[in-house]
Design a protein around this motif. Structure first.
Motif, PDB file in Angstrom:
ATOM      1  N   LYS A 139       0.807  -1.216   0.000  1.00 41.70           N
ATOM      2  CA  LYS A 139       0.000   0.000   0.000  1.00 41.70           C
ATOM      3  C   LYS A 139       0.844   1.271   0.000  1.00 41.70           C
ATOM      4  N   SER A 140       2.044   1.166   0.500  1.00 42.30           N
ATOM      5  CA  SER A 140       2.910   2.348   0.558  1.00 42.30           C
ATOM      6  C   SER A 140       3.751   2.532  -0.693  1.00 42.30           C
ATOM      7  N   GLN A 141       3.718   1.537  -1.555  1.00 43.16           N
ATOM      8  CA  GLN A 141       4.558   1.612  -2.750  1.00 43.16           C
ATOM      9  C   GLN A 141       3.892   2.501  -3.795  1.00 43.16           C
ATOM     10  N   ASN A 142       4.494   3.586  -4.072  1.00 41.56           N
ATOM     11  CA  ASN A 142       3.952   4.591  -4.984  1.00 41.56           C
ATOM     12  C   ASN A 142       4.568   4.377  -6.363  1.00 41.56           C
ATOM     13  N   ASN A 143       4.231   3.229  -6.966  1.00 42.63           N
ATOM     14  CA  ASN A 143       4.873   2.821  -8.207  1.00 42.63           C
ATOM     15  C   ASN A 143       3.843   2.421  -9.254  1.00 42.63           C
ATOM     16  N   VAL A 144       4.353   2.295 -10.469  1.00 40.35           N
ATOM     17  CA  VAL A 144       3.595   1.692 -11.560  1.00 40.35           C
ATOM     18  C   VAL A 144       4.329   0.435 -11.975  1.00 40.35           C
ATOM     19  N   VAL A 145       3.628  -0.682 -11.993  1.00 44.90           N
ATOM     20  CA  VAL A 145       4.236  -1.964 -12.342  1.00 44.90           C
ATOM     21  C   VAL A 145       3.768  -2.368 -13.735  1.00 44.90           C
ATOM     22  N   VAL A 146       4.728  -2.609 -14.626  1.00 44.80           N
ATOM     23  CA  VAL A 146       4.442  -3.110 -15.964  1.00 44.80           C
ATOM     24  C   VAL A 146       4.689  -4.614 -15.946  1.00 44.80           C
ATOM     25  N   ARG A 147       3.665  -5.367 -16.202  1.00 44.03           N
ATOM     26  CA  ARG A 147       3.765  -6.830 -16.175  1.00 44.03           C
ATOM     27  C   ARG A 147       4.083  -7.362 -17.563  1.00 44.03           C
ATOM     28  N   PRO A 148       4.778  -8.502 -17.651  1.00 46.33           N
ATOM     29  CA  PRO A 148       5.088  -9.078 -18.974  1.00 46.33           C
ATOM     30  C   PRO A 148       3.822  -9.362 -19.772  1.00 46.33           C
TER      31      PRO A 148
ATOM     32  N   VAL B 126       4.459 -14.577 -28.582  1.00 44.42           N
ATOM     33  CA  VAL B 126       4.839 -15.701 -27.723  1.00 44.42           C
ATOM     34  C   VAL B 126       4.396 -15.422 -26.290  1.00 44.42           C
ATOM     35  N   GLN B 127       4.595 -14.154 -25.846  1.00 41.53           N
ATOM     36  CA  GLN B 127       4.217 -13.782 -24.486  1.00 41.53           C
ATOM     37  C   GLN B 127       2.695 -13.860 -24.297  1.00 41.53           C
ATOM     38  N   ALA B 128       1.971 -13.441 -25.304  1.00 37.83           N
ATOM     39  CA  ALA B 128       0.513 -13.414 -25.172  1.00 37.83           C
ATOM     40  C   ALA B 128      -0.097 -14.810 -25.188  1.00 37.83           C
TER      41      ALA B 128
ATOM     42  N   TYR C 249       6.903 -21.134 -24.169  1.00 38.54           N
ATOM     43  CA  TYR C 249       7.419 -20.011 -24.972  1.00 38.54           C
ATOM     44  C   TYR C 249       8.289 -20.509 -26.130  1.00 38.54           C
ATOM     45  N   ARG C 250       9.128 -21.447 -25.924  1.00 36.95           N
ATOM     46  CA  ARG C 250      10.006 -21.943 -26.978  1.00 36.95           C
ATOM     47  C   ARG C 250       9.198 -22.665 -28.074  1.00 36.95           C
ATOM     48  N   LYS C 251       8.205 -23.483 -27.671  1.00 37.47           N
ATOM     49  CA  LYS C 251       7.366 -24.176 -28.655  1.00 37.47           C
ATOM     50  C   LYS C 251       6.503 -23.184 -29.424  1.00 37.47           C
ATOM     51  N   MET C 252       5.993 -22.175 -28.670  1.00 40.67           N
ATOM     52  CA  MET C 252       5.167 -21.159 -29.324  1.00 40.67           C
ATOM     53  C   MET C 252       5.986 -20.369 -30.337  1.00 40.67           C
ATOM     54  N   ALA C 253       7.242 -20.099 -30.048  1.00 38.38           N
ATOM     55  CA  ALA C 253       8.088 -19.387 -31.001  1.00 38.38           C
ATOM     56  C   ALA C 253       8.291 -20.223 -32.261  1.00 38.38           C
ATOM     57  N   GLU C 254       8.437 -21.550 -32.104  1.00 34.00           N
ATOM     58  CA  GLU C 254       8.595 -22.403 -33.283  1.00 34.00           C
ATOM     59  C   GLU C 254       7.324 -22.412 -34.117  1.00 34.00           C
ATOM     60  N   VAL C 255       6.149 -22.434 -33.457  1.00 35.48           N
ATOM     61  CA  VAL C 255       4.872 -22.377 -34.182  1.00 35.48           C
ATOM     62  C   VAL C 255       4.828 -21.125 -35.043  1.00 35.48           C
ATOM     63  N   VAL C 256       5.230 -19.997 -34.504  1.00 37.34           N
ATOM     64  CA  VAL C 256       5.195 -18.726 -35.256  1.00 37.34           C
ATOM     65  C   VAL C 256       6.101 -18.820 -36.474  1.00 37.34           C
TER      66      VAL C 256
ATOM     67  N   ILE D  30       2.028  -6.541 -29.974  1.00 36.93           N
ATOM     68  CA  ILE D  30       0.689  -6.448 -29.399  1.00 36.93           C
ATOM     69  C   ILE D  30       0.751  -6.392 -27.861  1.00 36.93           C
ATOM     70  N   GLY D  31       1.929  -6.169 -27.324  1.00 37.57           N
ATOM     71  CA  GLY D  31       2.110  -6.077 -25.884  1.00 37.57           C
ATOM     72  C   GLY D  31       3.596  -5.873 -25.586  1.00 37.57           C
ATOM     73  N   ASN D  32       3.935  -5.901 -24.306  1.00 33.50           N
ATOM     74  CA  ASN D  32       5.319  -5.697 -23.874  1.00 33.50           C
ATOM     75  C   ASN D  32       5.894  -7.018 -23.354  1.00 33.50           C
ATOM     76  N   PRO D  33       6.708  -7.684 -24.193  1.00 31.16           N
ATOM     77  CA  PRO D  33       7.222  -9.000 -23.802  1.00 31.16           C
ATOM     78  C   PRO D  33       8.239  -8.893 -22.675  1.00 31.16           C
TER      79      PRO D  33
END
Length: 595
Positions: A351-360, A468-470, A478-485, A542-545
């Motif tokens: 509650k005291s953390q005055n931050n913005v967190v960007v999630r993968p 891959v992240q999405a 992640y590795r298999k998804m990258a191969e699919v792409v 489409i997002g921030n990996p």
């Protein structure tokens, strides 16, 4: 007969010779009427009768008696001193036949009759051959005309009438002087280094001041010790109290420094670090902690903000708290004048953390909303700032290479925790995120990696990583998804023929996260981000990996995967190589979802 003194000769002294008769050393002064230093009265000696001039060089009885008396007196005063002819020759060889008189005087008076010469005492040349203690001769010797050196000595002994009387000068009789010419010894003058009247105390510490020096100068002018400038032409150095003051300051500063460091050493080793008591006042402040900060750096930030009293107290409290080392970078809302232990507990509270967190994988639209809320700005303020000033936020040169990109900052707000306290500008928060992404991407050398992966540019690498992240759930996914792409991007592949067919790209353009999308809706949409109708990659990320997805994108598997299905609809993803295997996975998904 030598030039150092008279030996026994055959010629009598002339009556007008200064040493004739009983004159001696004092005869000259008595004759001239000078005062004697012994009692202040002129000294008188029995005067010898004048002898007639001699023409043939013979000796009369009176002359012989006078000579004998003078010789006896001379021997009684100075002892019998004999020098042979050899000593005179050695001296002449040593001094280049230097004579007591000038050659001009010798030539002038050697031709005059003997009886017409005027007798004036001349200064004696000083010699010191090592055997005479005085190095000088007080009497004027009579010379034999037959002596080869007589002509030269005669010109010296009997000076010219035009020559000044040098016997009146102080240098005429170097010591020891005849009694008639001795004067009172002058008072010895002290050298500049002389300790002074205290006999051992240096003049620097004698306490003398400028006034004493001035009084000494005045005394000298009255005939005391003489002019100070006579000693080598250098005036005596004045002693000043400024030097003592400098010494005192140096010693005082040294003692003060030793005392200060000693106190600091004691404080660091034995004393308790200064600390506040309690949970602080009602005043709230925001403190930003940079990434990678050590405990001492965090403590310094808190001390500057007035939260804790000392850095040492904070470091000690962090060591004592089991979770103290888990403090993250970011902005914290804290109270002033808190104890170090209370500050640690409050910083650990989310509650005291005055931050913005960007999630993968988080999209920019969600990050903008969080910044608006944290900075207490109206909705949409950060989005407008991003659209307007994205070029000034530090994007890489290869970013935004596609004109159809919806958000220039998508994929460049790197996942992490960033300070975002009230009063900060949204551009400041965004710039920190973009700078972090640019630094990470540069370290990966994405230009070379894109070429190795058969991609057009680094931006496409980030785009693949965002897909891959999405779609992936774990690092293995992640590795298999990258191969699919990569397999589907091959236009000649026998399964999809270049179509990615990812729901995540359609949800991005819709700003949704739906799983069940109707085929009619998908097939009717021709947006560049719709990978069901458009072959290849979308225009941009489409997002921030995060780190995991990026690493998997650069190192995919090589197993022949073309399909994947989240069979439980949430976390479990299974992969297939053929369309038939894919249909079986689809049936499994339908069964789990009840459709």
């Amino acid at each position: 007969m030598t030039e150092y003194g008279r030996g026994e000769g055959s010629e009598p002294w002339h009556p007008e010779d200064p040493l004739y008769g009983d004159g001696g050393w004092g005869g000259q002064q008595a004759h001239t009427g000078q005062q004697s230093p012994y009692g202040g009265q002129p000294q008188h000696y029995p005067e010898q009768p004048q002898q007639p001039q001699y023409d043939d060089g013979g000796w009369g009885d009176g002359q012989q008696a006078a000579y004998g008396q003078a010789q006896q007196q001379y021997q009684q005063q100075y002892g019998e001193q004999h020098h042979d002819q050899q000593h005179g020759q050695q001296h002449q060889q040593q001094h280049g036949q230097q004579q007591y008189g000038d050659q001009q005087y010798q030539q002038q008076y050697s031709q005059q009759p003997y009886g017409q010469q005027q007798y004036a005492p001349q200064p004696q040349q000083q010699y010191d051959n090592g055997s005479w203690g005085t190095g000088t001769h007080a009497h004027v010797p009579y010379t034999d005309p037959s002596d080869p050196y007589a002509q030269q000595q005669q010109g010296v002994a009997y000076g010219a009438e035009q020559q000044p009387d040098f016997y009146g000068t102080p240098d005429a009789y170097p010591p020891p002087e005849p009694p008639a010419r001795r004067r009172t010894e002058p008072e010895p003058q002290q050298a500049d280094w002389d300790p002074g009247p205290d006999q051992g105390e240096h003049a620097f510490f004698s306490g003398a001041d400028d006034d004493e020096d001035d009084s000494d100068d005045r005394d000298d002018s009255k005939g005391g010790r003489g002019d100070r400038k006579g000693r080598g032409g250098k005036p005596k150095k004045r002693r000043s109290g400024c030097a003592c003051l400098v010494v005192l300051l140096v010693f005082g500063g040294g003692l003060g420094g030793v005392g200060y460091f000693g106190y600091q050493f004691y404080q660091n080793r034995f004393a308790t670090a200064p600390d506040y008591a309690g949970e602080g006042t009602g005043e709230v402040v925001s403190v930003v902690i940079p990434k990678g900060a050590y405990g001492s750096t965090i403590g310094q930030k808190l001390k500057e903000a007035g939260v804790v009293k000392s850095v040492d107290a904070f470091v000690a409290a962090q060591e004592q708290n089991s979770k103290g080392k888990t403090l993250q970078a970011g902005a914290y809302l804290l109270k002033k004048q808190m104890s170090a232990a209370s500050a640690i507990e409050m910083m650990l509270d989310p509650k005291s953390q005055n931050n913005v967190v960007v999630r993968p994988g988080e999209r920019n639209i969600s990050v903008y909303k969080a910044i608006d809320q944290q900075l207490e700005l109206s909705s949409g303020t950060t989005r407008k700032a991003a659209d307007k000033g994205y070029k000034s936020l530090g994007l890489p040169s290869w970013a935004n290479s596609n004109k159809d990109i919806k958000d220039p900052l998508e994929g460049f707000l790197y996942p992490g925790t960033y300070p975002a306290a009230k009063g900060m500008k949204p551009e400041t928060v965004l710039k920190e995120m973009v700078s972090q992404a640019a630094e990470k991407y540069e370290a990966l050398d994405l230009t070379a990696k894109a070429k190795a992966l058969k991609l057009d540019n680094p931006l496409q690498v980030i785009t693949v990583a965002s897909l891959v992240q999405a779609e992936g759930k774990t690092d293995d996914d992640y590795r298999k998804m990258a191969e699919v792409v990569y397999n589907r991007l091959d236009l000649a592949n026998p399964e999809t023929y270049g179509l990615l067919q990812f729901d995540s790209t359609f949800n991005y353009l819709k700003n949704e996260s739906n799983i069940n999308i109707s085929e009619s809706e998908i097939n009717s949409n021709q947006d560049p981000y719709n990978t069901y109708t458009q072959k290849g990659l979308p225009p941009g990320p489409i997002g921030n990996p995060g780190d995991g997805a990026i690493k998997a994108t650069l190192n995919p598997t090589d197993d022949g995967w073309y399909y994947f299905v989240a069979v439980d609809g949430v976390s479990k993803t299974e992969f297939a190589k053929t369309h038939a295997a894919f249909l079986k996975l689809k049936d499994k998904f339908d069964a789990s979802s009840g459709s």
